[in-house]
Write a protein that holds these residues in place. Structure first.
Motif, PDB file in Angstrom:
ATOM      1  N   ASP A 147       0.782  -1.173  -0.148  1.00 21.07           N
ATOM      2  CA  ASP A 147      -0.045  -0.089  -0.088  1.00 21.07           C
ATOM      3  C   ASP A 147       0.934   1.353  -0.218  1.00 21.07           C
ATOM      4  O   ASP A 147       0.472   2.115  -0.715  1.00 21.07           O
ATOM      5  CB  ASP A 147      -0.939   0.027   1.240  1.00 21.07           C
ATOM      6  CG  ASP A 147      -2.052  -0.619   0.764  1.00 21.07           C
ATOM      7  OD1 ASP A 147      -2.219  -1.577  -0.052  1.00 21.07           O
ATOM      8  OD2 ASP A 147      -3.065  -0.547   1.804  1.00 21.07           O
ATOM      9  N   GLY A 148       1.868   1.140   0.863  1.00 17.90           N
ATOM     10  CA  GLY A 148       2.801   2.336   0.703  1.00 17.90           C
ATOM     11  C   GLY A 148       3.542   2.629  -0.554  1.00 17.90           C
ATOM     12  O   GLY A 148       3.775   4.004  -0.899  1.00 17.90           O
ATOM     13  N   ALA A 149       3.890   1.465  -1.144  1.00 15.46           N
ATOM     14  CA  ALA A 149       4.496   1.881  -2.622  1.00 15.46           C
ATOM     15  C   ALA A 149       3.383   2.558  -3.627  1.00 15.46           C
ATOM     16  O   ALA A 149       3.630   3.335  -4.409  1.00 15.46           O
ATOM     17  CB  ALA A 149       4.846   0.325  -3.349  1.00 15.46           C
ATOM     18  N   LYS A 150       2.090   1.968  -3.605  1.00 11.67           N
ATOM     19  CA  LYS A 150       1.047   2.610  -4.428  1.00 11.67           C
ATOM     20  C   LYS A 150       0.876   4.150  -3.827  1.00 11.67           C
ATOM     21  O   LYS A 150       0.874   5.108  -4.508  1.00 11.67           O
ATOM     22  CB  LYS A 150      -0.285   1.895  -3.988  1.00 11.67           C
ATOM     23  CG  LYS A 150      -1.350   2.713  -4.855  1.00 11.67           C
ATOM     24  CD  LYS A 150      -2.684   1.777  -4.910  1.00 11.67           C
ATOM     25  CE  LYS A 150      -3.251   2.065  -3.497  1.00 11.67           C
ATOM     26  NZ  LYS A 150      -4.561   1.543  -3.522  1.00 11.67           N
ATOM     27  N   PHE A 151       0.732   4.499  -2.607  1.00  6.91           N
ATOM     28  CA  PHE A 151       0.498   5.773  -2.160  1.00  6.91           C
ATOM     29  C   PHE A 151       1.982   6.695  -2.361  1.00  6.91           C
ATOM     30  O   PHE A 151       1.661   7.884  -2.763  1.00  6.91           O
ATOM     31  CB  PHE A 151       0.201   5.816  -0.695  1.00  6.91           C
ATOM     32  CG  PHE A 151      -1.072   5.141  -0.369  1.00  6.91           C
ATOM     33  CD1 PHE A 151      -2.148   5.584  -1.185  1.00  6.91           C
ATOM     34  CD2 PHE A 151      -1.307   4.422   0.680  1.00  6.91           C
ATOM     35  CE1 PHE A 151      -3.696   5.070  -0.990  1.00  6.91           C
ATOM     36  CE2 PHE A 151      -2.605   3.976   0.885  1.00  6.91           C
ATOM     37  CZ  PHE A 151      -3.608   4.125   0.235  1.00  6.91           C
ATOM     38  N   LEU A 152       3.103   6.187  -2.379  1.00  9.21           N
ATOM     39  CA  LEU A 152       4.112   6.793  -3.018  1.00  9.21           C
ATOM     40  C   LEU A 152       3.960   7.229  -4.499  1.00  9.21           C
ATOM     41  O   LEU A 152       4.443   8.428  -4.807  1.00  9.21           O
ATOM     42  CB  LEU A 152       5.299   6.105  -2.627  1.00  9.21           C
ATOM     43  CG  LEU A 152       6.634   6.883  -2.590  1.00  9.21           C
ATOM     44  CD1 LEU A 152       6.520   7.844  -1.543  1.00  9.21           C
ATOM     45  CD2 LEU A 152       7.887   5.922  -2.131  1.00  9.21           C
ATOM     46  N   ALA A 153       3.336   6.219  -5.235  1.00 13.03           N
ATOM     47  CA  ALA A 153       3.366   6.659  -6.399  1.00 13.03           C
ATOM     48  C   ALA A 153       2.103   7.780  -6.658  1.00 13.03           C
ATOM     49  O   ALA A 153       2.334   8.778  -7.721  1.00 13.03           O
ATOM     50  CB  ALA A 153       2.895   5.357  -7.475  1.00 13.03           C
ATOM     51  N   TRP A 154       1.408   7.699  -5.885  1.00 13.78           N
ATOM     52  CA  TRP A 154       0.166   8.584  -5.871  1.00 13.78           C
ATOM     53  C   TRP A 154       0.850  10.147  -5.645  1.00 13.78           C
ATOM     54  O   TRP A 154       0.375  11.001  -6.212  1.00 13.78           O
ATOM     55  CB  TRP A 154      -1.052   8.433  -4.849  1.00 13.78           C
ATOM     56  CG  TRP A 154      -1.915   7.298  -5.447  1.00 13.78           C
ATOM     57  CD1 TRP A 154      -1.543   6.271  -6.417  1.00 13.78           C
ATOM     58  CD2 TRP A 154      -3.253   6.858  -4.751  1.00 13.78           C
ATOM     59  NE1 TRP A 154      -2.700   5.515  -6.456  1.00 13.78           N
ATOM     60  CE2 TRP A 154      -3.795   5.608  -5.584  1.00 13.78           C
ATOM     61  CE3 TRP A 154      -3.995   7.312  -3.724  1.00 13.78           C
ATOM     62  CZ2 TRP A 154      -4.894   5.275  -5.470  1.00 13.78           C
ATOM     63  CZ3 TRP A 154      -5.215   6.879  -3.468  1.00 13.78           C
ATOM     64  CH2 TRP A 154      -5.650   5.690  -4.325  1.00 13.78           C
ATOM     65  N   LYS A 155       1.577  10.092  -4.460  1.00 10.99           N
ATOM     66  CA  LYS A 155       2.175  11.143  -4.370  1.00 10.99           C
ATOM     67  C   LYS A 155       3.128  11.795  -5.243  1.00 10.99           C
ATOM     68  O   LYS A 155       3.123  13.201  -5.467  1.00 10.99           O
ATOM     69  CB  LYS A 155       3.283  11.255  -2.872  1.00 10.99           C
ATOM     70  CG  LYS A 155       4.053  12.240  -2.723  1.00 10.99           C
ATOM     71  CD  LYS A 155       5.073  12.121  -1.523  1.00 10.99           C
ATOM     72  CE  LYS A 155       6.226  13.000  -1.430  1.00 10.99           C
ATOM     73  NZ  LYS A 155       5.920  14.310  -1.605  1.00 10.99           N
TER      74      LYS A 155
END
Length: 728
Positions: free
Chosen positions: A248-256
């Motif tokens: 989830d953190g990886a996805k949200f880092l891409a969202w950021k």
């Protein structure tokens, strides 16, 4: 703040998800592997849904949708292991549209009749290279020195490979070559396409990793060993919980990264690199743990989990070693390297806390600049020992001690987002005593459950900033299992209560006037049903406060209660209803983490690295960049938790994820940065060395207090993955 999609994006994602569930099932994936790993029927079906027109400019016949729209699609593609070079095709189609001159081919690409892909390396120096989709491609867009070219490959021969995907080693010298564009602008378009590919790969890998964890969780909820479901074993559930935070953190880092591009943030280029690097690592670990959960069955071709295991490595490695992206992030953060970035389009995501939040933060900053003396600031500390009575009172006088509370409790009734921002600004100022947070909780509970006597005698002292309160939950024998409390409250004939027992880790009891206590009032019922909440005065006969000092430069306490008598009016809530009362207190909390101190720690390590002449070394930049990735993911997980709490979204363990991830990364990064800056980091001298030293000692406690990481892992496993309960 917003993590919601627009209605149109929800519809688009659901449409692709339904289509892929049917047409990219694992049975279809297996069938495609029999013919080289490409599913042409699936490809044409995606084209009919507009997949390959998504990022093509409108004037070239495309839809010109945003990066975020395409990222949502790619996450679903990862979840379903799409058989084809999808990320590469999306960016190659956009490049054809940007350069023009290939209208017929682009039309075929959009309709799904032709496949275009992209070469990752400069073909002028590496004409023979591995290319995703190369064996089935009608064209490869590549850099050739100062030109961007379209190559129609001549020797596109597939060969057996790790995951039976349609990749091949292609000699671009052997194909027909057409120049699409030349010079800086053309090279900029191509470089931006590579950055776009990294983002798509990051979210696709997150989708792969999350699906592998879900499959493992389902299996662990059905498989028994030693007479129990294996999902009840913490050795199974806890690694899966850790990895859920990571993917989830990886996805949200891409969202950021997508939001950073939209905002033209200086961080955008580094965020792209870190999102890609982190997703490669997180997905690889997630699929490996997923397969391991299946045990020997996971090695069997009959079980689908191995498809995820292989695809998670095969997709990104056409670009080479993912570790190079961490080095790239280090250069972008610390050596001034610029990145060409794609246009973002519209982005509904918003991680800003709002104008009211900015205003209250500015007011707090001005107060600390004008009303707090250097001598008072010198007493600040991250623990209860940082309590400065004059500052505490000053904040109360300006209705900023508990700004999120209603006005009748000396608050401002500001939005939850503004309250979160205010707490963050206090921490940024260094005034991080937890005393105000506990006092706010106690004030709210007295207001909701307290008697008229408590509201008249105790509540005004709390909200006026005159006293502190501490928490009496833990005991020597029960630790985090607060429902196992044995400190006894016995009701006397006149209705008053006698308190006898011991509380452990009663931090702030030496400074506080009252303790919010959970006491056992009925030993003959299940443990969670026989508890009651009380307010107990600490400066009264029968109370003994004994100091416990820690290596973190903190003081906590053991508190002993020997025949302490309080009136029934000092009870909160119903007799034996303490769990319900405490739950109301927990509702006042928003999931948070340790981002502020992590940021300060990284800044101290950066300063110390410069002082030691280490700043330009690749190892230094990489390790600092890795800590920055952990910081930004901690931020994003915290934002999601806060947003879900404020907006009343379904709770899937977001708060425990934020706290557990940030505390664990604070601990591991403090250890690593202490190593990086040794031997100066051994010193407790004033400045960055002493602060980094303190962070290492401080971090050890963050994985324990506020609920241990083990407790939070169990909560994440249960709420986030649906695993069976692992706690008694």
């Amino acid at each position: 703040m917003n993590f919601d999609l627009t209605d149109e994006q929800e519809m688009m994602r659901d449409t692709f998800a339904r289509f892929l569930d049917e047409h990219s099932s694992t049975a279809r994936v297996r069938k495609a592997q029999e013919t080289g790993g490409f599913d042409r029927a699936l490809w044409q079906g995606l084209a009919q849904l507009g997949a390959f027109a998504m990022r093509v400019p409108e004037d070239a016949g495309g839809m010109d949708l945003g990066l975020f729209d395409a990222a949502l699609f790619m996450e679903e593609a990862g979840r379903t292991l799409v058989s084809g070079p999808l990320a590469e095709a999306l960016v190659a189609a956009r490049l054809l549209g940007q350069f023009g001159g290939q209208d017929a081919l682009l039309e075929q690409v959009i309709s799904g009749e032709a496949v275009v892909t992209i070469a990752m390396f400069d073909a002028a120096s590496r004409p023979r290279q591995w290319i995703a989709g190369g064996p089935v491609a009608d064209g490869v867009v590549a850099r050739w020195g100062s030109d961007i070219v379209l190559v129609r490959p001549a020797d596109a021969t597939a060969e057996p490979n790790l995951a039976t995907t349609p990749i091949g080693e292609i000699d671009l010298m052997q194909g027909e070559r057409v120049v699409l564009g030349s010079g800086d602008e053309a090279l900029g378009h191509f470089a931006a396409a590579i950055e776009e590919w990294k983002l798509y790969m990051a979210v696709a890998l997150s989708g792969i990793g999350r699906q592998a964890l879900k499959m493992a969780a389902v299996y662990a909820g059905e498989r028994k060993a030693f007479g129990q479901l294996i999902g009840t074993f913490q050795g199974i559930s806890h690694p899966l919980a850790d990895l859920l935070c990571d993917v989830d953190g990886a996805k949200f880092l891409a969202w950021k990264a997508i939001r950073d591009i939209f905002d033209h943030s200086d961080e955008a280029g580094a965020t792209v690199s870190l999102a890609y690097w982190y997703a490669c690592d997180a997905a690889a670990r997630a699929v490996a743990q997923g397969l391991h959960t299946f045990g020997g069955y996971g090695l069997s071709n009959e079980y689908d989990i191995h498809l995820y295991n292989l695809r998670a490595k095969a997709w990104p490695l056409v670009a080479g070693d993912p570790q190079l992206a961490l080095e790239e992030a280090g250069r972008r953060l610390y050596a001034g390297e610029r990145a060409e970035l794609p246009a973002s389009g519209e982005v509904p995501l918003d991680f800003d806390l709002g104008e009211e939040a900015h205003q209250v933060c500015q007011e707090i900053a001005e107060l600390f600049a004008t009303k707090v003396t250097p001598e008072q600031k010198a007493r600040f500390h991250y623990s209860w020992e940082g309590y400065v009575p004059e500052v505490h009172k000053m904040l109360a006088q300006h209705s900023l001690l508990f700004p999120g509370l209603p006005q009748h409790l000396s608050g401002r009734n500001i939005t939850p987002y503004a309250r979160i921002a205010a707490m963050g600004e206090m921490e940024r100022q260094g005034y991080n005593t937890p005393g105000a947070n506990v006092a706010a909780m106690v004030a709210m509970m007295i207001d909701k459950y307290g008697s008229d006597e408590l509201k008249a005698e105790v509540l005004p002292r709390i909200v006026g900033g005159d006293v502190l309160c501490s928490l009496g939950y833990s005991e020597p024998s029960c630790g985090s299992d607060v429902f196992a409390a044995q400190c006894k409250a016995t009701q006397l004939e006149d209705g008053s209560w006698r308190i006898d027992g011991t509380k452990m880790w009663t931090s702030g009891a030496n400074l506080a006037s009252y303790v919010l206590m959970l006491a056992r009032t009925n030993p003959d019922v299940p443990k969670h049903k026989g508890l009651t909440m009380f307010i107990v005065p600490l400066k009264t006969e029968g109370v003994t406060v004994q100091a416990v000092h820690t290596f973190q430069d903190e003081r906590t306490n053991i508190t002993f209660y020997d025949g302490v008598v309080i009136p029934d009016s000092w009870r909160l809530g119903e007799i034996d209803g303490g769990v319900k009362t405490m739950s109301a207190a927990l509702e006042l909390e928003h999931g948070g983490g340790f981002s502020k101190v992590m940021k300060a720690m990284i800044e101290a390590a950066e300063e110390l690295s410069r002082e030691m002449g280490l700043a330009q070394e690749v190892r230094t930049q990489c390790r600092l960049a890795r800590s920055v990735a952990h910081l930004w993911i901690s931020d994003m997980l915290t934002y999601r938790s806060q947003w879900a709490s404020v907006e009343k979204k379904p709770n899937h363990g977001f708060g425990p994820m934020a706290k557990m991830y940030s505390s664990e990364k604070f601990l591991s990064d403090s250890r690593d940065l202490l190593d990086l800056t040794a031997p100066l980091s051994l010193s407790k001298r004033q400045g960055p060395a002493g602060f980094l030293n303190q962070c290492y000692r401080h971090a050890a406690g963050t994985t324990i207090y506020g609920g241990t990481s083990e407790v939070h892992r169990s909560m994440v496993a249960e709420r986030g993955l649906g695993l069976p309960r692992t706690r008694g």
